[in-house]
Write a protein that holds these residues in place. Sequence first.
Motif, PDB file in Angstrom:
ATOM      1  N   SER A  11       0.831  -1.198   0.000  1.00  0.00           N
ATOM      2  CA  SER A  11       0.000   0.000   0.000  1.00  0.00           C
ATOM      3  C   SER A  11       0.874   1.260   0.000  1.00  0.00           C
ATOM      4  O   SER A  11       0.615   2.209  -0.737  1.00  0.00           O
ATOM      5  N   SER A  12       1.933   1.240   0.801  1.00  0.00           N
ATOM      6  CA  SER A  12       2.863   2.372   0.839  1.00  0.00           C
ATOM      7  C   SER A  12       3.584   2.518  -0.489  1.00  0.00           C
ATOM      8  O   SER A  12       3.814   3.630  -0.962  1.00  0.00           O
ATOM      9  N   ALA A  13       3.941   1.394  -1.114  1.00  0.00           N
ATOM     10  CA  ALA A  13       4.623   1.429  -2.408  1.00  0.00           C
ATOM     11  C   ALA A  13       3.718   2.011  -3.492  1.00  0.00           C
ATOM     12  O   ALA A  13       4.189   2.720  -4.388  1.00  0.00           O
ATOM     13  N   ALA A  14       2.441   1.722  -3.417  1.00  0.00           N
ATOM     14  CA  ALA A  14       1.498   2.256  -4.401  1.00  0.00           C
ATOM     15  C   ALA A  14       1.372   3.776  -4.259  1.00  0.00           C
ATOM     16  O   ALA A  14       1.238   4.488  -5.261  1.00  0.00           O
ATOM     17  N   ASP A  18       8.949   5.757  -4.114  1.00  0.00           N
ATOM     18  CA  ASP A  18      10.336   6.186  -3.938  1.00  0.00           C
ATOM     19  C   ASP A  18      10.680   6.581  -2.513  1.00  0.00           C
ATOM     20  O   ASP A  18      11.826   6.965  -2.227  1.00  0.00           O
ATOM     21  N   ALA A  19       9.726   6.468  -1.611  1.00  0.00           N
ATOM     22  CA  ALA A  19       9.993   6.783  -0.198  1.00  0.00           C
ATOM     23  C   ALA A  19      10.830   5.668   0.422  1.00  0.00           C
ATOM     24  O   ALA A  19      10.714   4.494   0.046  1.00  0.00           O
ATOM     25  N   LEU A  29      16.435   1.305   1.059  1.00  0.00           N
ATOM     26  CA  LEU A  29      15.567   0.478   0.237  1.00  0.00           C
ATOM     27  C   LEU A  29      14.222   1.188   0.174  1.00  0.00           C
ATOM     28  O   LEU A  29      13.620   1.470   1.216  1.00  0.00           O
ATOM     29  N   THR A  30      13.771   1.508  -1.041  1.00  0.00           N
ATOM     30  CA  THR A  30      12.487   2.197  -1.177  1.00  0.00           C
ATOM     31  C   THR A  30      11.343   1.193  -1.025  1.00  0.00           C
ATOM     32  O   THR A  30      11.543  -0.020  -1.157  1.00  0.00           O
ATOM     33  N   LEU A  34      11.383  -2.669  -2.203  1.00  0.00           N
ATOM     34  CA  LEU A  34      11.077  -3.684  -1.193  1.00  0.00           C
ATOM     35  C   LEU A  34       9.961  -4.601  -1.680  1.00  0.00           C
ATOM     36  O   LEU A  34      10.076  -5.827  -1.630  1.00  0.00           O
ATOM     37  N   VAL A  35       8.899  -4.019  -2.173  1.00  0.00           N
ATOM     38  CA  VAL A  35       7.754  -4.812  -2.614  1.00  0.00           C
ATOM     39  C   VAL A  35       8.092  -5.621  -3.863  1.00  0.00           C
ATOM     40  O   VAL A  35       7.788  -6.814  -3.950  1.00  0.00           O
TER      41      VAL A  35
END
Length: 178
Positions: A11-14, A18-19, A29-30, A34-35
Amino acid sequence: MSALLHEYAASSAARTPDATAVALGEERLTYGRLVSESRRLARVLRAAGVEPGDRVALMVPKSPPAIVGMHAVLEAAAAYVPVDLASPPPRAELVIGSAEPRAVLAAGPAAGLIDALADTLDGIPVVSVDPEWSGGERLAPDFGPSDWTGLADDPLGGETSPEQLGHILFTSGSTGVP
């Protein structure tokens, strides 16, 4: 908010691919990486025979690849079992014997312990999360990091649930058996 750790990361990756998700010293590791890496590694675990509900020994030092490994195991609907690389072989053997892992995720620093546990690990595929470590003869064929690059990084599917075991942690064993 998602109920499961790997779903939270997705969910954070979506939202913000780039965070920074993981930082250790200068290593970053963004969420997107990671995902993506954990989903690819989850496919490798499945190819190595890991099924939902299985356990996977995690023999990786505290590092971003260890976090990728944890997320991959959860994505594969399995449970991870951290094995302290500083453990004497008899203690690690008790942990491995009790956990009965279907596979081992490992990095170069685990090589000596893996060699010491050769009999215990016989028949259990060892998957490297370390691009610098080939794993020698213990590494399962086609399961090194360079083999994941072409794999899909979409979710494996709805096989995970909050009721499933996520990890198994062993006590130090200072008062007896871990």
